[in-house]
Write an enzyme that holds these catalytic residues in place. Structure first.
Site, mmCIF file in Angstrom:
data_model
loop_
_atom_site.group_PDB
_atom_site.id
_atom_site.type_symbol
_atom_site.label_atom_id
_atom_site.label_comp_id
_atom_site.label_asym_id
_atom_site.label_seq_id
_atom_site.Cartn_x
_atom_site.Cartn_y
_atom_site.Cartn_z
ATOM 1 N N SER A 121 0.837 -1.193 0.000
ATOM 2 C CA SER A 121 0.000 0.000 0.000
ATOM 3 C C SER A 121 0.877 1.252 0.000
ATOM 4 O O SER A 121 1.627 1.469 -0.954
ATOM 5 C CB SER A 121 -0.959 -0.050 1.199
ATOM 6 O OG SER A 121 -2.022 0.835 1.021
ATOM 7 N N ASP A 183 -9.198 -5.127 -6.153
ATOM 8 C CA ASP A 183 -8.600 -4.153 -5.243
ATOM 9 C C ASP A 183 -8.654 -2.807 -5.970
ATOM 10 O O ASP A 183 -7.969 -2.615 -6.974
ATOM 11 C CB ASP A 183 -7.151 -4.548 -4.941
ATOM 12 C CG ASP A 183 -6.439 -3.552 -4.024
ATOM 13 O OD1 ASP A 183 -6.954 -2.440 -3.822
ATOM 14 O OD2 ASP A 183 -5.351 -3.903 -3.517
ATOM 15 N N HIS A 196 -8.033 -5.325 -0.817
ATOM 16 C CA HIS A 196 -6.766 -4.642 -0.547
ATOM 17 C C HIS A 196 -5.993 -5.311 0.600
ATOM 18 O O HIS A 196 -4.788 -5.112 0.726
ATOM 19 C CB HIS A 196 -7.030 -3.176 -0.223
ATOM 20 C CG HIS A 196 -5.803 -2.318 -0.246
ATOM 21 N ND1 HIS A 196 -4.980 -2.204 -1.346
ATOM 22 C CD2 HIS A 196 -5.243 -1.536 0.717
ATOM 23 C CE1 HIS A 196 -3.984 -1.375 -1.073
ATOM 24 N NE2 HIS A 196 -4.113 -0.972 0.174
#
Length: 216
Positions: A121, A183, A196
């Site tokens: 991320s 995602d 995610h």
């Protein structure tokens, strides 16, 4: 070398990651254990937004999987020291600075250690910045890089007029970018925020570790 302000693009990566930062990961964050001063392999990993200090859940799963696939070689771990906070304009560049400084120090002090970079991320953006700005001479010390859930989708791009970062050109061929279908941060047209946090369950962490192990 300090990275210049990355603009609103960096804030986007963190802003969207923060929205899913509370999603459960299949592997809990674990303390980082250092190996020998100059291990055969070292994983340098940047955790995602709001994860506690360390490599994070996905990062620890990646480290464990790399260890299981490199035979008897020693594997060290370095958790990128950065806030991983919602103050993205400062947090992400701080991570890039720290990853870059550590890679350069390892290249100078442990030239035979093969490094594997990784990030999840916001941590994926840390990898992008570090690989873009590190001196070219350290690129050969990095065997591979793995990014999980990096901001690559039109949805993520639409949140800012500025371009999203990408991995540095010297590292593109040795980087694997993992994106769970749907995602919305990395998958074009994605809609499921739960995706995610699903990189361990889907086997993508194991696949990325196999990619890295194959290049060491």
């Amino acid at each position: 070398m300090k990275f210049k302000h990355p603009g609103r693009a960096t804030r986007i990566i963190g802003a969207v990651a923060a929205a899913v930062g509370s999603l459960p990961l299949s592997t809990a964050a674990a303390p980082v254990a250092d190996a020998a001063p100059c291990p055969d392999v070292e994983v340098v990993f940047a955790r995602g937004t709001t994860e506690p200090p360390g490599v994070g859940g996905i990062g620890q799963a990646f480290v464990d999987s790399v260890r299981s696939q490199v035979g008897g070689r020693s594997v060290g771990v370095y958790a990128v020291n950065y806030p991983a906070s919602n103050d993205f304009a400062r947090s992400t560049p701080a991570g890039g600075d720290d990853m870059s400084a550590h890679v350069q120090a390892m290249a100078a002090n442990c030239p035979n250690t093969r490094m594997v970079l990784g990030g999840y991320s916001q941590g994926a953006a840390v990898v992008d910045l570090a690989t873009t700005y590190m001196p070219a001479e350290v690129a050969d010390n990095v065997a591979a890089a793995a990014e999980f859930g990096g901001a690559r989708s039109t949805f993520a791009d639409s949140l800012s007029p500025g371009p999203l970062p990408s991995v540095g050109p010297l590292y593109a061929a040795k980087t694997i970018e993992m994106c769970v279908p749907n995602d919305p941060i990395c998958f074009q047209g994605g809609w499921d925020m739960r995706a995610h946090g699903a990189y361990v369950q889907t086997g993508m962490v194991k696949d990325a570790a196999a990619f890295a192990a194959g290049r060491i």
